[in-house]
Design a protein around this motif. Structure first.
Motif, PDB file in Angstrom:
ATOM      1  N   PHE A   1       3.652   4.011  21.314  1.00 23.98           N
ATOM      2  CA  PHE A   1       4.264   3.368  20.150  1.00 23.98           C
ATOM      3  C   PHE A   1       3.254   2.515  19.398  1.00 23.98           C
ATOM      4  O   PHE A   1       2.218   2.123  19.938  1.00 23.98           O
ATOM      5  CB  PHE A   1       5.422   2.462  20.604  1.00 23.98           C
ATOM      6  N   ARG A   2       3.594   2.245  18.161  1.00 24.10           N
ATOM      7  CA  ARG A   2       2.932   1.187  17.396  1.00 24.10           C
ATOM      8  C   ARG A   2       3.980   0.123  17.097  1.00 24.10           C
ATOM      9  O   ARG A   2       5.156   0.449  16.952  1.00 24.10           O
ATOM     10  CB  ARG A   2       2.331   1.756  16.098  1.00 24.10           C
ATOM     11  N   ILE A   3       3.553  -1.129  17.029  1.00 21.54           N
ATOM     12  CA  ILE A   3       4.496  -2.234  16.785  1.00 21.54           C
ATOM     13  C   ILE A   3       4.245  -2.772  15.384  1.00 21.54           C
ATOM     14  O   ILE A   3       3.232  -3.443  15.133  1.00 21.54           O
ATOM     15  CB  ILE A   3       4.320  -3.366  17.829  1.00 21.54           C
ATOM     16  N   ARG A   4       5.150  -2.425  14.474  1.00 22.23           N
ATOM     17  CA  ARG A   4       5.021  -2.905  13.093  1.00 22.23           C
ATOM     18  C   ARG A   4       5.667  -4.283  12.960  1.00 22.23           C
ATOM     19  O   ARG A   4       6.781  -4.497  13.443  1.00 22.23           O
ATOM     20  CB  ARG A   4       5.663  -1.922  12.109  1.00 22.23           C
ATOM     21  N   VAL A   5       4.965  -5.195  12.335  1.00 16.11           N
ATOM     22  CA  VAL A   5       5.490  -6.548  12.118  1.00 16.11           C
ATOM     23  C   VAL A   5       6.076  -6.612  10.716  1.00 16.11           C
ATOM     24  O   VAL A   5       5.416  -6.248   9.740  1.00 16.11           O
ATOM     25  CB  VAL A   5       4.374  -7.606  12.278  1.00 16.11           C
ATOM     26  N   GLU A   6       7.328  -7.018  10.639  1.00 14.35           N
ATOM     27  CA  GLU A   6       7.992  -7.143   9.339  1.00 14.35           C
ATOM     28  C   GLU A   6       8.469  -8.576   9.144  1.00 14.35           C
ATOM     29  O   GLU A   6       8.842  -9.251  10.110  1.00 14.35           O
ATOM     30  CB  GLU A   6       9.200  -6.191   9.268  1.00 14.35           C
ATOM     31  N   LEU A   7       8.441  -9.007   7.880  1.00 11.38           N
ATOM     32  CA  LEU A   7       9.000 -10.321   7.558  1.00 11.38           C
ATOM     33  C   LEU A   7      10.503 -10.178   7.371  1.00 11.38           C
ATOM     34  O   LEU A   7      10.976  -9.177   6.834  1.00 11.38           O
ATOM     35  CB  LEU A   7       8.368 -10.867   6.277  1.00 11.38           C
ATOM     36  N   VAL A   8      11.267 -11.177   7.830  1.00 12.09           N
ATOM     37  CA  VAL A   8      12.722 -11.148   7.645  1.00 12.09           C
ATOM     38  C   VAL A   8      13.154 -12.413   6.915  1.00 12.09           C
ATOM     39  O   VAL A   8      12.508 -13.460   7.010  1.00 12.09           O
ATOM     40  CB  VAL A   8      13.479 -11.027   9.000  1.00 12.09           C
ATOM     41  N   CYS A   9      14.244 -12.295   6.227  1.00  7.98           N
ATOM     42  CA  CYS A   9      14.747 -13.422   5.436  1.00  7.98           C
ATOM     43  C   CYS A   9      15.326 -14.510   6.345  1.00  7.98           C
ATOM     44  O   CYS A   9      16.153 -14.238   7.205  1.00  7.98           O
ATOM     45  CB  CYS A   9      15.814 -12.913   4.464  1.00  7.98           C
TER      46      CYS A   9
ATOM     47  N   GLY B   1      -3.708  -4.052   9.703  1.00  2.85           N
ATOM     48  CA  GLY B   1      -2.663  -3.638   8.761  1.00  2.85           C
ATOM     49  C   GLY B   1      -1.402  -4.406   9.115  1.00  2.85           C
ATOM     50  O   GLY B   1      -1.430  -5.621   9.296  1.00  2.85           O
ATOM     51  N   SER B   2      -0.288  -3.688   9.261  1.00  2.00           N
ATOM     52  CA  SER B   2       0.976  -4.337   9.636  1.00  2.00           C
ATOM     53  C   SER B   2       1.282  -4.180  11.120  1.00  2.00           C
ATOM     54  O   SER B   2       2.374  -4.505  11.565  1.00  2.00           O
ATOM     55  CB  SER B   2       2.137  -3.720   8.825  1.00  2.00           C
ATOM     56  N   TYR B   3       0.315  -3.667  11.896  1.00  4.52           N
ATOM     57  CA  TYR B   3       0.579  -3.343  13.299  1.00  4.52           C
ATOM     58  C   TYR B   3      -0.153  -4.290  14.246  1.00  4.52           C
ATOM     59  O   TYR B   3      -1.333  -4.607  14.022  1.00  4.52           O
ATOM     60  CB  TYR B   3       0.157  -1.897  13.588  1.00  4.52           C
ATOM     61  N   ILE B   4       0.540  -4.707  15.314  1.00  6.83           N
ATOM     62  CA  ILE B   4      -0.092  -5.607  16.289  1.00  6.83           C
ATOM     63  C   ILE B   4      -1.238  -4.870  16.979  1.00  6.83           C
ATOM     64  O   ILE B   4      -1.082  -3.744  17.444  1.00  6.83           O
ATOM     65  CB  ILE B   4       0.902  -6.113  17.348  1.00  6.83           C
ATOM     66  N   ASP B   5      -2.379  -5.538  17.015  1.00  5.50           N
ATOM     67  CA  ASP B   5      -3.593  -4.972  17.596  1.00  5.50           C
ATOM     68  C   ASP B   5      -3.748  -5.490  19.029  1.00  5.50           C
ATOM     69  O   ASP B   5      -3.811  -6.695  19.261  1.00  5.50           O
ATOM     70  CB  ASP B   5      -4.797  -5.387  16.736  1.00  5.50           C
ATOM     71  N   VAL B   6      -3.801  -4.554  19.992  1.00  9.25           N
ATOM     72  CA  VAL B   6      -3.894  -4.927  21.415  1.00  9.25           C
ATOM     73  C   VAL B   6      -5.145  -5.760  21.682  1.00  9.25           C
ATOM     74  O   VAL B   6      -5.090  -6.793  22.358  1.00  9.25           O
ATOM     75  CB  VAL B   6      -3.915  -3.661  22.310  1.00  9.25           C
ATOM     76  N   GLU B   7      -6.285  -5.315  21.145  1.00  5.48           N
ATOM     77  CA  GLU B   7      -7.552  -5.972  21.470  1.00  5.48           C
ATOM     78  C   GLU B   7      -7.634  -7.369  20.861  1.00  5.48           C
ATOM     79  O   GLU B   7      -8.142  -8.307  21.493  1.00  5.48           O
ATOM     80  CB  GLU B   7      -8.724  -5.092  21.034  1.00  5.48           C
ATOM     81  N   LYS B   8      -7.111  -7.535  19.659  1.00  6.34           N
ATOM     82  CA  LYS B   8      -7.084  -8.868  19.039  1.00  6.34           C
ATOM     83  C   LYS B   8      -6.142  -9.795  19.819  1.00  6.34           C
ATOM     84  O   LYS B   8      -6.421 -10.977  19.997  1.00  6.34           O
ATOM     85  CB  LYS B   8      -6.623  -8.763  17.572  1.00  6.34           C
TER      86      LYS B   8
ATOM     87  N   SER C   1      -6.546   0.789  19.285  1.00  3.39           N
ATOM     88  CA  SER C   1      -6.142  -0.596  19.541  1.00  3.39           C
ATOM     89  C   SER C   1      -4.741  -0.934  19.013  1.00  3.39           C
ATOM     90  O   SER C   1      -4.174  -1.955  19.377  1.00  3.39           O
ATOM     91  CB  SER C   1      -7.172  -1.574  18.976  1.00  3.39           C
ATOM     92  N   THR C   2      -4.178  -0.071  18.162  1.00  6.55           N
ATOM     93  CA  THR C   2      -2.812  -0.345  17.690  1.00  6.55           C
ATOM     94  C   THR C   2      -1.771   0.469  18.462  1.00  6.55           C
ATOM     95  O   THR C   2      -0.589   0.439  18.120  1.00  6.55           O
ATOM     96  CB  THR C   2      -2.677  -0.042  16.176  1.00  6.55           C
ATOM     97  N   VAL C   3      -2.214   1.197  19.503  1.00  7.96           N
ATOM     98  CA  VAL C   3      -1.287   2.014  20.298  1.00  7.96           C
ATOM     99  C   VAL C   3      -0.854   1.249  21.555  1.00  7.96           C
ATOM    100  O   VAL C   3      -1.689   0.712  22.286  1.00  7.96           O
ATOM    101  CB  VAL C   3      -1.929   3.362  20.690  1.00  7.96           C
TER     102      VAL C   3
END
Length: 338
Positions: free
Chosen positions: A74-82, A119-126, A199-201
């Protein structure tokens, strides 16, 4: 485990008003916590630290359908919510979705999206580098730092360190994960079986579900059960040959789930070992060893699986033997020696 709990509680305190993911209580996983380490002299205590999104953010899991990597990834996309409704109740909460310029002005430190994502995806290495910094900062204020020596070990996709006190020492590996709904299945920072994991997987991990299975079994078996000793013997026997300890663990889990648990007392130890070796023989002949969690409709109900994991086609741990006749011949030979 108590060291990890203290770490996490301090992380929570440090991060409580920040816009970084919040580490939750660490879950001990793998052989060291299940009670059957194959090599006691170099035990690694693996813990999974679930991460939850900071206020105003949400994590969205996207399955990798490219087919380039083995298993479910999977990739984990980070989204902003209201958070406008929360903003009215708490003046410290700003809705980043509707006040992006205000967020930039009020937050001088870079946001989670800028530092831990690609990008919008959580990076494992970071994320691993960020966690190393947290551990280093927190360690100096822990009482343990007066009696234990901490050495950080290199790792790209986890946070690994060694604790030493006199002749005592143990290694801890912190993996990060995101829970799938409220199930026992997570995506984690562990690498895939491929030579290189982007790194985004984030591969799907069944370590928590398996840990829960062993806890369930421990409550059901006779007090003199040898199931863990049986697994330990099998795991030690295959060190250095073509069968992995995970294959042996899978076989024992299948047997624990089918043979009545009352028949795992100490007087049945030879029978358990014979059953395990026979299971391995049949699996080799069929070139098929089904994964224990994925696609298994008979997993005990105490383990919570997402429907798509329960109904998926079980991965074949002997897939490589079905594809490669030479590897299959060698596996048969190693089985005979075993």
């Amino acid at each position: 485990s108590d060291v990890m709990d203290i770490f996490i509680s301090i992380f929570e305190h440090i991060l409580s008003n920040s816009l970084y993911p919040m580490p939750q209580r660490a879950i001990g996983v793998g052989s060291a916590f299940e009670g059957w380490s194959p090599r006691e002299e170099d035990v690694v205590y693996s813990v999974l630290v679930p991460l939850t999104p900071p206020p105003g953010h949400t994590f969205h899991l996207e399955m990798d359908t490219s087919g380039q990597l083995p298993g479910r990834n999977f990739r984990i996309r980070v989204e902003l919510v209201c958070t406008c409704t929360r903003e009215q109740e708490d003046e410290n909460v700003l809705c980043f979705l509707h006040h992006p310029e205000e967020e930039q002005r009020r937050n001088e430190e870079p946001s989670f999206l800028h530092t831990l994502c690609t990008g919008s995806y959580i990076d494992v290495e970071k994320t691993a580098r960020w966690f190393y910094q947290l551990v280093r900062a927190v360690w100096v204020i822990l009482p343990h730092s007066h009696t234990w020596q901490l050495v950080l070990l290199p790792s790209r996709r986890s946070c690994k360190f060694k604790l030493t006190r006199g002749t005592q020492s143990f290694t801890v590996e912190i993996l990060f994960g995101v829970q799938q709904g409220d199930s026992d299945i997570y995506v984690s920072s562990q690498p895939t079986e491929a030579l290189f994991t982007p790194s985004t997987v984030w591969p799907e991990t069944y370590a928590v579900a398996e840990m829960k299975f062993f806890s369930y079994v421990a409550r059901q078996v006779p007090r003199d059960s040898w199931h863990l000793k049986c697994l330990q013997l099998l795991a030690r026997a295959v060190v250095g040959i073509g069968f992995s300890t995970y294959m042996m663990k899978t076989i024992v889990m299948h047997l624990l789930n089918t043979v009545p648990l009352s028949r795992w007392g100490s007087r049945y130890i030879l029978l358990q070992l014979e059953d395990s070796i026979e299971y391995l023989r049949c699996s080799l002949l069929e070139k098929r060893l089904d994964h224990f969690i994925v696609g298994n409709q008979r997993v005990p109900q105490v383990i919570s699986l997402p429907p798509e994991v329960q109904t998926a086609k079980p991965p074949n741990l002997f897939y490589h033997l079905a594809q490669d006749p030479a590897a299959h011949t060698q596996a048969i030979s190693e089985y005979r020696n075993l």
